[in-house]
Write a protein that holds these residues in place. Structure first.
Motif, PDB file in Angstrom:
ATOM      1  N   ARG A   1      23.743  34.321   9.739  1.00 38.67           N
ATOM      2  CA  ARG A   1      23.413  34.809   8.401  1.00 38.67           C
ATOM      3  C   ARG A   1      22.874  36.234   8.457  1.00 38.67           C
ATOM      4  O   ARG A   1      23.268  37.096   7.670  1.00 38.67           O
ATOM      5  CB  ARG A   1      22.386  33.876   7.741  1.00 38.67           C
TER       6      ARG A   1
ATOM      7  N   LEU B   1      28.001  29.946   3.630  1.00 42.63           N
ATOM      8  CA  LEU B   1      27.640  31.316   4.001  1.00 42.63           C
ATOM      9  C   LEU B   1      28.589  32.313   3.350  1.00 42.63           C
ATOM     10  O   LEU B   1      28.155  33.357   2.834  1.00 42.63           O
ATOM     11  CB  LEU B   1      27.664  31.469   5.518  1.00 42.63           C
TER      12      LEU B   1
ATOM     13  N   ALA C   1      27.958  43.336   6.561  1.00 42.43           N
ATOM     14  CA  ALA C   1      28.451  43.553   5.198  1.00 42.43           C
ATOM     15  C   ALA C   1      27.780  44.765   4.566  1.00 42.43           C
ATOM     16  O   ALA C   1      28.428  45.565   3.882  1.00 42.43           O
ATOM     17  CB  ALA C   1      28.214  42.300   4.356  1.00 42.43           C
TER      18      ALA C   1
ATOM     19  N   THR D   1      19.338  36.917   3.182  1.00 45.80           N
ATOM     20  CA  THR D   1      20.084  36.241   4.237  1.00 45.80           C
ATOM     21  C   THR D   1      19.787  34.755   4.310  1.00 45.80           C
ATOM     22  O   THR D   1      20.590  33.979   4.831  1.00 45.80           O
ATOM     23  CB  THR D   1      19.772  36.856   5.619  1.00 45.80           C
TER      24      THR D   1
ATOM     25  N   LEU E   1      36.556  37.916   2.343  1.00 48.18           N
ATOM     26  CA  LEU E   1      35.918  36.844   3.097  1.00 48.18           C
ATOM     27  C   LEU E   1      36.832  35.642   3.252  1.00 48.18           C
ATOM     28  O   LEU E   1      37.542  35.260   2.329  1.00 48.18           O
ATOM     29  CB  LEU E   1      34.631  36.401   2.397  1.00 48.18           C
TER      30      LEU E   1
ATOM     31  N   LYS F   1      27.679  32.802  -0.292  1.00 47.41           N
ATOM     32  CA  LYS F   1      26.454  33.589  -0.451  1.00 47.41           C
ATOM     33  C   LYS F   1      26.739  35.078  -0.250  1.00 47.41           C
ATOM     34  O   LYS F   1      26.269  35.928  -1.017  1.00 47.41           O
ATOM     35  CB  LYS F   1      25.396  33.103   0.537  1.00 47.41           C
ATOM     36  N   LEU F   2      27.517  35.381   0.773  1.00 49.36           N
ATOM     37  CA  LEU F   2      27.848  36.780   1.044  1.00 49.36           C
ATOM     38  C   LEU F   2      28.725  37.371  -0.056  1.00 49.36           C
ATOM     39  O   LEU F   2      28.559  38.537  -0.429  1.00 49.36           O
ATOM     40  CB  LEU F   2      28.566  36.889   2.386  1.00 49.36           C
ATOM     41  N   GLN F   3      29.652  36.571  -0.585  1.00 46.46           N
ATOM     42  CA  GLN F   3      30.542  37.060  -1.637  1.00 46.46           C
ATOM     43  C   GLN F   3      29.760  37.444  -2.886  1.00 46.46           C
ATOM     44  O   GLN F   3      30.080  38.439  -3.555  1.00 46.46           O
ATOM     45  CB  GLN F   3      31.578  35.996  -2.000  1.00 46.46           C
TER      46      GLN F   3
ATOM     47  N   SER G   1      25.772  38.687   9.703  1.00 48.93           N
ATOM     48  CA  SER G   1      26.836  38.891   8.709  1.00 48.93           C
ATOM     49  C   SER G   1      26.350  39.752   7.549  1.00 48.93           C
ATOM     50  O   SER G   1      27.088  40.606   7.043  1.00 48.93           O
ATOM     51  CB  SER G   1      27.362  37.548   8.206  1.00 48.93           C
ATOM     52  N   TYR G   2      25.108  39.545   7.126  1.00 49.02           N
ATOM     53  CA  TYR G   2      24.538  40.369   6.054  1.00 49.02           C
ATOM     54  C   TYR G   2      24.458  41.831   6.504  1.00 49.02           C
ATOM     55  O   TYR G   2      24.820  42.748   5.748  1.00 49.02           O
ATOM     56  CB  TYR G   2      23.151  39.858   5.685  1.00 49.02           C
TER      57      TYR G   2
END
Length: 283
Positions: free
Chosen positions: A139, A166, A146, A89, A179, A169-171, A142-143
């Motif tokens: 962060r 952000l 997901a 994260t 996203l 990073k998540l993608q 959202s992590y």
């Protein structure tokens, strides 16, 4: 509560500001009920003082500290070991001092999911979410969402660059997650409100008077304000008057505090007692 002596272990909270925090109340109440020789204090730390403050934790043999805004991301370069969630994260809200080293953890996401499921009766899998903000708490949250299998996430932030960062990073961590990232404006909020079933506000302050903005929510939308002010925020009032279900961050505070308590002490937290003391605090 046990008397303070030469064996008392010290824990705390670092951030700016911290005077409003309920964390000392929660932790010290739990120490008292379990007869643990610990104390928990709040320490306001300026950004320029962050590195020496962290060095002092091991020098003074702290058990650990919680970390709040604006330091959740800034502490990372000074941490010796990160747990997998904190590393993924890029956010730390709990630091433990062990064998002269600083270990960083993120309990925000797990605490948020507990509150979402237990208090909001909300199942994240397959849902569409709107996230306001892109800081340390955003962060972690959202992590966690997901990882629970949400279908889509839209991130709106006052800095579009941070929102995009952000999202990227998540993608990379969740390739199948749909996203979007955009600048936070009244127009972008109005655009995405009808498309989601969960709205999470991680902003530290209100970007505008929410009550002045007309809203159209998807039926059954849950609006979650991560701030845990005991007084109702303008954001919560606006959402509820507009027909949404609402939650504030008290449940998340409770759950992440219980997780931190166990990391600091190695003792199972008295969760029901900690929850009880929160319900007794009035605005």
């Amino acid at each position: 509560m046990t008397e303070i002596d030469g064996f008392t272990r010290v824990c705390g909270l670092i951030g700016l500001p911290v005077a409003h925090s309920l964390s000392p109340l929660l932790h010290n109440y739990a120490y008292s009920r379990l007869g643990l020789n610990y104390r928990y204090l709040a320490y306001p730390v300026q950004p320029d003082d962050l590195q020496p403050a962290l060095r002092g934790l091991t020098a003074l043999n702290f058990s650990g500290v919680n970390v709040t805004a604006p330091h959740k991301e800034a502490v990372i370069p000074f941490i010796d070991r990160l747990d997998p969630v904190a590393a993924a994260t890029g956010s730390v809200n709990t630091i433990c001092c062990r064998e002269g080293k600083l270990e960083g953890y993120s309990t925000d996401g797990e605490g948020f999911l507990w509150s979402l499921q237990e208090e909001g009766n909300y199942v994240s899998a397959g849902k569409s979410v709107l996230l306001l903000g892109a800081g340390g708490a955003a962060r972690a949250v959202s992590y966690a969402l997901a990882a629970q299998g949400i279908n889509s996430l839209t991130i709106l932030n006052r800095s579009e660059h941070r929102a995009n960062s952000l999202a990227e990073k998540l993608q990379a961590l969740f390739p199948s997650l749909s996203l979007k990232a955009a600048l936070l404006t009244t127009g972008s909020v109005k655009c995405y409100l009808p498309q989601v079933s969960l709205i999470v506000n991680s902003l530290s302050g209100d970007p505008w008077p929410w009550e002045e903005m007309a809203a159209s929510f998807y039926e059954g939308t849950l609006v979650y304000d991560l701030r845990y002010s005991l007084c109702r925020t303008g954001f919560i009032n606006w959402a509820e008057k507009s027909g949404a279900k609402v939650l504030n961050g008290l449940g998340m505070l409770l759950a992440q505090a219980a997780l931190s308590f166990e990391l600091f002490t190695g003792v199972e937290p008295p969760f029901k007692l900690m929850k009880k003391v929160l319900t007794e605090v009035n605005c």
